[in-house]
Design a protein around this motif. Structure first.
Motif, PDB file in Angstrom:
ATOM      1  N   HIS A 181       1.286  -1.194   0.203  1.00  0.00           N
ATOM      2  CA  HIS A 181      -0.160  -0.214   0.133  1.00  0.00           C
ATOM      3  C   HIS A 181       0.898   1.255   0.038  1.00  0.00           C
ATOM      4  O   HIS A 181       2.198   1.338  -0.077  1.00  0.00           O
ATOM      5  N   ASP A 182       0.621   2.373   0.029  1.00  0.00           N
ATOM      6  CA  ASP A 182       1.051   3.728  -0.439  1.00  0.00           C
ATOM      7  C   ASP A 182       1.264   3.599   1.215  1.00  0.00           C
ATOM      8  O   ASP A 182       2.354   4.477   2.142  1.00  0.00           O
ATOM      9  N   ALA A 183       0.291   3.405   2.455  1.00  0.00           N
ATOM     10  CA  ALA A 183      -0.333   4.451   3.746  1.00  0.00           C
ATOM     11  C   ALA A 183      -0.925   2.665   4.109  1.00  0.00           C
ATOM     12  O   ALA A 183      -1.568   2.523   3.659  1.00  0.00           O
ATOM     13  N   ILE A 184       0.037   2.134   5.690  1.00  0.00           N
ATOM     14  CA  ILE A 184      -0.769   1.244   6.734  1.00  0.00           C
ATOM     15  C   ILE A 184      -0.910   2.372   7.833  1.00  0.00           C
ATOM     16  O   ILE A 184      -0.157   2.972   8.240  1.00  0.00           O
ATOM     17  N   ILE A 185      -1.779   2.191   8.541  1.00  0.00           N
ATOM     18  CA  ILE A 185      -2.434   2.985   9.359  1.00  0.00           C
ATOM     19  C   ILE A 185      -3.226   2.227  10.649  1.00  0.00           C
ATOM     20  O   ILE A 185      -4.181   1.150  10.173  1.00  0.00           O
ATOM     21  N   ILE A 186      -2.261   2.424  11.419  1.00  0.00           N
ATOM     22  CA  ILE A 186      -2.577   1.483  13.074  1.00  0.00           C
ATOM     23  C   ILE A 186      -3.194   1.920  14.019  1.00  0.00           C
ATOM     24  O   ILE A 186      -3.044   3.059  14.592  1.00  0.00           O
TER      25      ILE A 186
ATOM     26  N   GLN B 296      -8.655  10.156   0.057  1.00  0.00           N
ATOM     27  CA  GLN B 296      -9.535  11.047  -0.882  1.00  0.00           C
ATOM     28  C   GLN B 296      -8.042  11.913  -2.302  1.00  0.00           C
ATOM     29  O   GLN B 296      -8.618  12.497  -2.840  1.00  0.00           O
ATOM     30  N   HIS B 297      -6.741  11.490  -1.735  1.00  0.00           N
ATOM     31  CA  HIS B 297      -6.031  12.060  -2.753  1.00  0.00           C
ATOM     32  C   HIS B 297      -4.565  10.724  -3.586  1.00  0.00           C
ATOM     33  O   HIS B 297      -4.156  10.957  -4.211  1.00  0.00           O
ATOM     34  N   GLY B 298      -5.884   9.876  -3.330  1.00  0.00           N
ATOM     35  CA  GLY B 298      -5.470   8.785  -4.678  1.00  0.00           C
ATOM     36  C   GLY B 298      -4.641   7.447  -3.575  1.00  0.00           C
ATOM     37  O   GLY B 298      -4.352   6.328  -4.549  1.00  0.00           O
ATOM     38  N   TRP B 299      -4.609   8.234  -2.275  1.00  0.00           N
ATOM     39  CA  TRP B 299      -2.942   6.984  -1.731  1.00  0.00           C
ATOM     40  C   TRP B 299      -4.348   5.287  -1.207  1.00  0.00           C
ATOM     41  O   TRP B 299      -5.494   5.793  -1.259  1.00  0.00           O
TER      42      TRP B 299
END
Length: 390
Positions: A3-8, A23-26
């Motif tokens: 992924h572009d980012a992983i949030i825990i 919302q910005h395509g990530w």
């Protein structure tokens, strides 16, 4: 899976970050260990400063339809003293309260609509680097798998113990503060009033939330709570909290006379007030793990939402991939301090006064004589400070 980012963590901080990035395509994955809806120790009030942000996140309409009444007055209940003053109004409106069992669910659903991959219930158990990427090992039941991304965001709060590099070490001190929270039905609190509660060994607050529920939340010193439990025959902590607050604040006893407890008392902690690193060991932090005010100012939800927005802005500006993260982290930390440092200092001062016996007496006298001090305190706590970019 990359992924572009992983949030825990999928509370307000994690969800606001996830929605803004998606919302910005990530491509975003959000890992949450607990199934929603869930109740959580929290004062549940959100300042009017975050209303425009809720609209940007796509949940403003639902929040306005379901949250409790506008809070137009801030109050003070301590001993026999009852005082009130106007709540300062933000340009975007007055604050209201929505139970965390509902708020977190609404935000999570908005994140899913935005395209965020939700892993729930699923626990992050390890983070390690793989070249230019970082890998998060997640566990669901007996199954484990790895998720990879250039950006890892810790939004798991400061109370959760664990072995992740972003989690805090456990300590045990007599002065530690533990949080307690309960809902009541049929309470007599004026719908537009949010009183600060000050009592020996702690402080708290009350507010009318959704569906007419009155939410009461308190912080207690570890040593005081232990002494109260022993004094009353080693009773449960929640029973000691309830008995002590009712006996120490006439306003609370009046409001809760005839009210019924809606679900059990919840407990959590210890809390860890103060400013921490917003970016450390290659991991970005939002919400309480980035910095935590004393709950005495009722700004936790607003700070969580806004910190997620601040970080998302910097990450979007730096672009996807693994370039520019250090500079984005430094910009985020500067923005975080500009936005929140004043309210952290204000919360520490108010909490220190509330927790000291002699200062508490002076506090009662000042508020009784000059109730406008309550309005000033609410303003210093950030109730009118706008969110950057709105």
């Amino acid at each position: 899976m990359t992924h572009d980012a992983i949030i825990i963590g999928a509370g307000p901080a994690g969800s606001s970050t996830a929605i803004a990035l998606a919302q910005h395509g990530w491509s975003v994955a959000m890992v949450e260990k607990v199934a929603f809806p869930r109740r959580k120790v929290c004062g549940e009030f959100m300042s009017g400063t975050s209303l425009a942000l809720l609209d940007r996140l796509g949940v403003g309409e639902i929040w306005r339809a379901e949250a409790g009444p506008e809070i137009r007055r801030v109050g003070f209940f301590s001993g026999e003293v009852l005082a009130e003053a106007p709540m300062p109004r933000a340009e975007t409106g007055l604050g209201r309260a929505l139970g965390r069992d509902r708020l977190d669910t609404v935000l999570l659903q908005a994140a899913e609509r935005a395209g965020v991959e939700i892993l729930q219930p699923c626990k992050a158990v390890a983070i390690h680097r793989q070249g230019d990427l970082q890998s998060v090992t997640v566990e669901a039941g007996q199954q484990q798998r790895d998720l990879t991304a250039p950006v890892i965001i810790a939004a798991h709060g400061s109370w959760e113990a664990g072995k992740l590099p972003s989690q805090l070490e456990r300590t045990s001190r007599p002065s530690d503060l533990f949080g307690f929270k309960a809902h009541f039905i049929g309470a007599g609190l004026s719908p537009d009033l949010m009183p600060l509660l000050v009592f020996p060994g702690g402080y708290g607050g009350m507010v009318t939330a959704d569906r007419g529920r009155v939410s009461i939340s308190c912080c207690f010193r570890r040593d005081v709570l232990s002494g109260l439990r022993q004094r009353w025959g080693n009773i449960a902590a929640a029973d000691a909290v309830s008995r002590h607050v009712l006996a120490s604040c006439r306003g609370v006893a009046t409001v809760l006379a005839g009210a019924e407890l809606d679900g059990p008392w919840l407990a959590a902690g210890p809390i860890h007030p103060g400013i921490r690193a917003g970016y450390d060991k290659g991991i970005f932090r939002v919400g309480n793990i980035a910095g935590e005010s004393h709950p005495v100012i009722a700004e936790g939800i607003s700070m969580a939402l806004q910190s997620g927005w601040l970080l998302a802005r910097e990450l979007i500006a730096s672009g996807k991939g693994n370039e520019g993260h250090d500079e984005a982290g430094r910009r985020y930390e500067r923005q975080w301090r500009r936005q929140f440092s004043t309210r952290l200092r204000a919360s520490a001062l108010i909490a220190r006064i509330a927790l000291r016996p002699g200062s508490r007496t002076v506090m009662r006298a000042v508020v009784k004589t000059f109730p406008a001090a309550l309005t000033l305190g609410a303003r210093l706590s950030g109730k009118t400070r706008p969110v950057p970019g709105f």
